[in-house]
Write a protein that holds these residues in place. Sequence first.
Motif, PDB file in Angstrom:
ATOM      1  N   LEU A 103       0.823  -1.207   0.000  1.00  0.00           N
ATOM      2  CA  LEU A 103       0.000   0.000   0.000  1.00  0.00           C
ATOM      3  C   LEU A 103       0.861   1.262   0.000  1.00  0.00           C
ATOM      4  N   HIS A 104       1.912   1.261   0.795  1.00  0.00           N
ATOM      5  CA  HIS A 104       2.792   2.425   0.856  1.00  0.00           C
ATOM      6  C   HIS A 104       3.386   2.706  -0.519  1.00  0.00           C
ATOM      7  N   ARG A 105       3.785   1.643  -1.207  1.00  0.00           N
ATOM      8  CA  ARG A 105       4.387   1.838  -2.536  1.00  0.00           C
ATOM      9  C   ARG A 105       3.381   2.393  -3.521  1.00  0.00           C
ATOM     10  N   ILE A 106       2.145   1.897  -3.537  1.00  0.00           N
ATOM     11  CA  ILE A 106       1.202   2.413  -4.534  1.00  0.00           C
ATOM     12  C   ILE A 106       0.733   3.832  -4.193  1.00  0.00           C
ATOM     13  N   PRO A 112       1.791  12.182  -2.773  1.00  0.00           N
ATOM     14  CA  PRO A 112       1.399  12.931  -1.573  1.00  0.00           C
ATOM     15  C   PRO A 112       2.569  13.800  -1.109  1.00  0.00           C
ATOM     16  N   ARG A 113       2.250  14.851  -0.344  1.00  0.00           N
ATOM     17  CA  ARG A 113       3.316  15.701   0.183  1.00  0.00           C
ATOM     18  C   ARG A 113       4.121  14.931   1.221  1.00  0.00           C
ATOM     19  N   SER A 114       3.418  14.189   2.059  1.00  0.00           N
ATOM     20  CA  SER A 114       4.080  13.286   3.001  1.00  0.00           C
ATOM     21  C   SER A 114       3.205  12.058   3.159  1.00  0.00           C
ATOM     22  N   LEU A 115       3.830  10.953   3.512  1.00  0.00           N
ATOM     23  CA  LEU A 115       3.093   9.696   3.660  1.00  0.00           C
ATOM     24  C   LEU A 115       3.673   8.928   4.837  1.00  0.00           C
ATOM     25  N   ARG A 116       2.867   8.786   5.887  1.00  0.00           N
ATOM     26  CA  ARG A 116       3.318   8.072   7.077  1.00  0.00           C
ATOM     27  C   ARG A 116       2.287   7.017   7.458  1.00  0.00           C
ATOM     28  N   ILE A 117       2.683   6.177   8.401  1.00  0.00           N
ATOM     29  CA  ILE A 117       1.796   5.087   8.835  1.00  0.00           C
ATOM     30  C   ILE A 117       1.578   5.151  10.346  1.00  0.00           C
ATOM     31  N   ALA A 118       0.317   5.020  10.745  1.00  0.00           N
ATOM     32  CA  ALA A 118      -0.030   4.837  12.162  1.00  0.00           C
ATOM     33  C   ALA A 118      -0.674   3.466  12.295  1.00  0.00           C
ATOM     34  N   ALA A 119      -0.092   2.605  13.116  1.00  0.00           N
ATOM     35  CA  ALA A 119      -0.654   1.266  13.328  1.00  0.00           C
ATOM     36  C   ALA A 119      -0.977   1.104  14.802  1.00  0.00           C
ATOM     37  N   LEU A 120      -2.159   0.589  15.092  1.00  0.00           N
ATOM     38  CA  LEU A 120      -2.518   0.382  16.491  1.00  0.00           C
ATOM     39  C   LEU A 120      -1.667  -0.729  17.095  1.00  0.00           C
ATOM     40  N   LEU A 121      -1.513  -1.832  16.354  1.00  0.00           N
ATOM     41  CA  LEU A 121      -0.779  -2.980  16.879  1.00  0.00           C
ATOM     42  C   LEU A 121       0.363  -3.359  15.940  1.00  0.00           C
ATOM     43  N   ASP A 122       1.430  -3.815  16.532  1.00  0.00           N
ATOM     44  CA  ASP A 122       2.600  -4.239  15.769  1.00  0.00           C
ATOM     45  C   ASP A 122       3.046  -5.603  16.281  1.00  0.00           C
ATOM     46  N   LYS A 123       3.096  -6.577  15.349  1.00  0.00           N
ATOM     47  CA  LYS A 123       3.602  -7.918  15.691  1.00  0.00           C
ATOM     48  C   LYS A 123       4.949  -8.088  15.002  1.00  0.00           C
ATOM     49  N   PRO A 124       6.009  -7.514  15.558  1.00  0.00           N
ATOM     50  CA  PRO A 124       7.285  -7.436  14.827  1.00  0.00           C
ATOM     51  C   PRO A 124       7.926  -8.790  14.551  1.00  0.00           C
TER      52      PRO A 124
END
Length: 169
Positions: A103-106, A112-124
């Motif tokens: 999704l980030h790549r497409i 966009p001027r900037s593109l960041r991600i907010a994730a509630l949960l992370d399963k690293p």
Amino acid sequence: MLIGAGEIRARVAEMGRQITADYAEGPLRLIAILKGACFFLCDLARAIDRDVSIDFMGISSYGRDTSSSGEVRVTKDLDHEIAGLDVLIVEDIVDTGITLDYLHRILEQRGPRSLRIAALLDKPSRRRKPVRLAYTGFQIPDQFVVGYGLDYGERYRNLADICVLGGQP
Ligand code: IMP
Ligand code: MG
């Protein structure tokens, strides 16, 4: 139960304050990934004191199973363009990272001027694609969780708490 409703509420409020502090006054487009992230989006959007607008993207990478097939498919595209905008992708959980990497790549290609991600949960522990998360709610161990938008075969999204799915080894 892994994370209770009160703990989720407090953390989402904190994330909203941090996002508000990080972005200058002006429009911010939140893009939630259907369907799981909708619950998080609704709470996060109300915790951000900026000129927020929302849009949705449908992505499917899992069937009924609890492990990724590795295939990503767009099932619903955005309603609006994002060229020149500050955009924050809002996701419920990052597991292998395959969905967000794609999704980030497409979205990046749309200028966009900037593109960041907010994730509630992370399963690293299960990461297969590197994903840079600007905002993370909670890191969790490698367990399949449901509730607060997260489902198993479309069930349990409406649980107020985030719970570990029963019957796992
Ligand atoms: P990824 O592409 O492996 O990072 O998968 C991310 C997507 O898989 C999320 O948007 C969820 O829809 C789903 N997912 C991953 N882990 C879980 C879980 O523990 N419970 C429910 N859905 C999950
Ligand atoms: Mg999802």
